[in-house]
Design an enzyme around this catalytic site. Structure first.
Site, PDB file in Angstrom:
ATOM      1  N   ASN A 111      -0.171   4.530  -0.457  1.00 50.19           N
ATOM      2  CA  ASN A 111      -0.767   5.806  -0.045  1.00 50.19           C
ATOM      3  C   ASN A 111      -1.454   5.775   1.320  1.00 50.19           C
ATOM      4  O   ASN A 111      -2.116   6.732   1.711  1.00 50.19           O
ATOM      5  CB  ASN A 111      -1.752   6.311  -1.106  1.00 50.19           C
ATOM      6  CG  ASN A 111      -2.886   5.323  -1.363  1.00 50.19           C
ATOM      7  OD1 ASN A 111      -3.045   4.330  -0.646  1.00 50.19           O
ATOM      8  ND2 ASN A 111      -3.685   5.587  -2.395  1.00 50.19           N
ATOM      9  N   ASP A 138      -4.031   4.041   2.493  1.00 49.77           N
ATOM     10  CA  ASP A 138      -5.482   3.910   2.620  1.00 49.77           C
ATOM     11  C   ASP A 138      -5.909   2.509   3.041  1.00 49.77           C
ATOM     12  O   ASP A 138      -7.103   2.202   3.128  1.00 49.77           O
ATOM     13  CB  ASP A 138      -6.191   4.311   1.331  1.00 49.77           C
ATOM     14  CG  ASP A 138      -5.872   3.375   0.152  1.00 49.77           C
ATOM     15  OD1 ASP A 138      -5.044   2.451   0.320  1.00 49.77           O
ATOM     16  OD2 ASP A 138      -6.450   3.582  -0.932  1.00 49.77           O
ATOM     17  N   ASP A 185       0.852  -1.191   0.000  1.00 51.91           N
ATOM     18  CA  ASP A 185       0.000   0.000   0.000  1.00 51.91           C
ATOM     19  C   ASP A 185       0.888   1.240   0.000  1.00 51.91           C
ATOM     20  O   ASP A 185       1.597   1.505   0.969  1.00 51.91           O
ATOM     21  CB  ASP A 185      -0.896  -0.046   1.247  1.00 51.91           C
ATOM     22  CG  ASP A 185      -1.679   1.231   1.476  1.00 51.91           C
ATOM     23  OD1 ASP A 185      -1.821   2.022   0.530  1.00 51.91           O
ATOM     24  OD2 ASP A 185      -2.146   1.430   2.622  1.00 51.91           O
ATOM     25  N   GLU A 190      -7.136 -20.593 -16.334  1.00 50.45           N
ATOM     26  CA  GLU A 190      -7.630 -21.312 -15.158  1.00 50.45           C
ATOM     27  C   GLU A 190      -8.790 -22.200 -15.594  1.00 50.45           C
ATOM     28  O   GLU A 190      -9.732 -21.734 -16.227  1.00 50.45           O
ATOM     29  CB  GLU A 190      -8.118 -20.326 -14.100  1.00 50.45           C
ATOM     30  CG  GLU A 190      -8.748 -21.010 -12.890  1.00 50.45           C
ATOM     31  CD  GLU A 190      -9.598 -20.087 -12.050  1.00 50.45           C
ATOM     32  OE1 GLU A 190      -9.646 -20.271 -10.824  1.00 50.45           O
ATOM     33  OE2 GLU A 190     -10.250 -19.179 -12.617  1.00 50.45           O
ATOM     34  N   ASP A 192      -1.837  -1.210  -3.948  1.00 57.70           N
ATOM     35  CA  ASP A 192      -2.056  -0.474  -5.189  1.00 57.70           C
ATOM     36  C   ASP A 192      -0.893  -0.687  -6.154  1.00 57.70           C
ATOM     37  O   ASP A 192       0.110  -1.338  -5.820  1.00 57.70           O
ATOM     38  CB  ASP A 192      -2.265   1.014  -4.906  1.00 57.70           C
ATOM     39  CG  ASP A 192      -1.243   1.581  -3.939  1.00 57.70           C
ATOM     40  OD1 ASP A 192      -0.042   1.286  -4.121  1.00 57.70           O
ATOM     41  OD2 ASP A 192      -1.625   2.309  -3.002  1.00 57.70           O
ATOM     42  N   ASP A 201      -9.200 -15.918 -16.347  1.00 55.52           N
ATOM     43  CA  ASP A 201     -10.050 -16.449 -15.299  1.00 55.52           C
ATOM     44  C   ASP A 201     -11.107 -17.387 -15.897  1.00 55.52           C
ATOM     45  O   ASP A 201     -11.671 -17.104 -16.959  1.00 55.52           O
ATOM     46  CB  ASP A 201     -10.722 -15.275 -14.582  1.00 55.52           C
ATOM     47  CG  ASP A 201     -11.501 -15.679 -13.359  1.00 55.52           C
ATOM     48  OD1 ASP A 201     -10.874 -16.168 -12.405  1.00 55.52           O
ATOM     49  OD2 ASP A 201     -12.729 -15.500 -13.355  1.00 55.52           O
TER      50      ASP A 201
END
Length: 552
Positions: A29, A31, A27, A275, A35, A206
């Site tokens: 930033n 929050d 992370d 997958e 990211d 996926d």
């Protein structure tokens, strides 16, 4: 018009792909949510590990009902993860470090907030009315057939606008696209092209066998109560009570995959891994990665769930690999032993207190199989499954199936980077992480293992570096030795060289007699393998011992 096929180095054949779950990697930033800039900052860890590529789970615009696997814009970054410029910087940094970048795309279904679906559900005669799978109810008002959602209940959701049902193999907020519509196929191919032009090196696809459904909407045959052996479907889920003959793995899927492959083949050194969740996953992997009757290729590689369950003893694995050898043909597998949908292998195979030797043996096994390998973030640290309280659950699958099935959050908790940091180095600590930090992971943090020459992280690095020097492991054929109650053994052969790979998967000492015609010429050093020796025509193993040897 003749399309010129771009050159492909084949880096993916025998390559190692490292899966990153963006919400939980780093992370930047503060929050509480990982990211793209956070990933960019930590990419050196992946390069130092020795992986060839990163697979990024979805970071596209999404209402996050299924945490990014419900995409509302296939061509943009969700603001919680950053911007297109941030993704460009990530790709450039990865390439500078020698890493390929593969993005995770979800084409079997979209979010119900995608503009395509918003238009499709508005009426029965709009331009996108047939872009999703719509069906009239039966005369009694019930759904058109017995198909079930993997997340529980009927796979059909009533829509009051059209007074029809729409198909959703997962959440009701994830409507299935209608691949029988040529316009849908082209729209998907255009999205694939967008990211290839952006500079990505490939795709993880996926549920790639879910694209097409049976046009006649025939009901699936009954299977009876499952035994709980399918790692993708817990015994508490009614989905396992059917043979999924008509709702997925349809023959039309293969034709579309050839179109998809033809597009990727226009871009140099690209690849796809699919997958596959199927009643016979190994057969589908072989089918989806082999060339068609006309010689046209499909996926480069694929994986199923046979190594993603609890069984892992030598006889079980021997059965898996024997079955695959029967069906593989020219196909190419990508072996995974854990990912973002499955409990972590340390707990799944090792229990509450996983033996370090078992985790080393699992790594050596996965990285010496014929095929490519996919590692999930934290595999290299030996992270156990995190315990998540019900009130902290985020996964809709787990919430719906609680308490017998706790969902997928336990393998998605934040990556532990720094043992002494309050938030384990995941971010700045300014906000509570989206999932609780696992205190059991603190002692296994990256910085703690960096400083320990005997750590699992250092073992992975050594193993991956050594593997690059072994052509037989990267490119060789694979011959299983006879089944043994404790030891799985096979020979990888390439260019006249034969390398014996043997793994004691039990917690007891074991002896493996070498079959006639097999004699060890030398033990191979440098892999970090230990706990085994050669005594005449026998191999002797300590608990979880591993041996790599060149055969005479």
């Amino acid at each position: 018009m003749t399309i010129v096929k771009a050159p492909n180095s084949g880096w993916w054949r025998g390559g190692v792909i490292y899966q990153i779950y963006p919400r939980s990697f780093a992370d930047s930033n503060g929050d509480g949510i990982g990211d793209l800039p956070g990933i960019t900052r930590r990419l050196e860890h992946v390069a130092k590990l020795g992986a060839d590529a990163v697979w990024l789970s979805p970071f596209f615009k999404s209402p996050m009902k299924d945490f990014g696997y419900d995409i509302s814009d296939y061509r943009d970054v969700d603001p919680m993860f950053g911007t297109l410029a941030d993704f460009k910087a990530l790709v450039e940094r990865a390439h500078a470090l020698g890493l390929k970048v593969m993005v995770d795309q979800v084409y079997s279904h979209s979010s119900d907030q995608h503009p395509w679906f918003v238009e499709s559900r508005a009426s029965r005669d709009n331009p996108k009315a047939d872009w999703y799978v719509w069906a009239d109810p039966r005369p009694d008002g019930t759904p058109p057939n017995n198909w079930l959602s993997i997340f529980g209940g009927s796979a059909w959701q009533w829509d009051t606008r059209r007074r029809q049902y729409y198909l959703h193999n997962f959440l009701a907020s994830q409507p299935d696209l209608n691949f029988h519509n040529e316009q849908v196929q082209q729209a998907v191919l255009d999205c694939v092209k967008f990211w290839l032009d952006f500079g990505v090196d490939g795709y993880r696809l996926d549920v790639v066998n879910f694209y097409f459904h049976d046009r006649e909407l025939r009901s699936n045959p009954a299977r009876g109560e499952p035994d709980g052996s399918d790692p993708a479907v817990p015994a508490t889920n009614p989905y396992g009570w059917q043979w999924h003959r008509f709702d997925k793995s349809r023959p039309e899927n293969l034709v579309f995959l050839q179109r998809l492959r033809a597009l990727l083949d226009q871009y140099p050194d690209t690849t796809m891994v699919g997958e596959i969740g199927d009643d016979d996953g190994l057969a589908r992997v072989a089918e989806y990665t082999a060339g068609g009757p006309d010689g046209q290729p499909r996926l480069h590689m694929a994986y199923c769930f046979d190594l993603l369950g609890t069984p892992h003893d030598a006889p079980y694995l021997h059965k898996v690999f024997s079955r695959f050898a029967e069906v593989v043909g020219s196909g190419w597998p990508c072996w995974a032993i854990t990912n973002h949908d499955i409990p972590r292998v340390a707990t799944r195979w090792g229990g509450t207190h996983p033996p370090p030797g078992l985790l080393r043996a699992a790594a050596a096994l996965q990285l010496s199989l014929r095929g490519s390998a996919c590692l999930y973030q934290g595999d290299e640290l030996g992270l156990p499954e995190a315990e998540i309280a019900f009130e902290d659950l985020q996964d809709p699958y787990g919430i719906a199936m609680w308490p017998e099935f706790k969902g997928r959050d336990g393998c998605r908790t934040p990556m532990p980077w720094e043992a002494s940091a309050p938030d384990l180095g995941f971010g700045s600590g300014a906000a509570r992480p989206w999932l609780p930090l696992a205190e059991a992971h603190r002692a296994l943090a990256v910085d703690r293992q960096e400083a320990d020459a005997g750590s699992l992280l250092r073992h992975y690095r050594q193993l991956l570096a050594w593997r690059r020097t072994q052509p037989a492991l990267l490119h060789g054929e694979m011959d299983l030795l006879p089944v043994h109650p404790q030891v799985l053994a096979y020979v990888r052969r390439h260019a006249g060289e034969r390398v014996l790979c043997a793994f004691n998967l039990s917690a007891e000492a074991a002896v493996l007699p070498l079959p006639a015609g097999h004699a060890v010429a030398e033990l191979l050093s440098g892999s970090g393998a230990r706990g085994a020796s050669v005594q005449g025509a026998e191999l002797h193993f300590e608990p979880h011992g591993v041996l790599f040897a060149r055969l005479a």
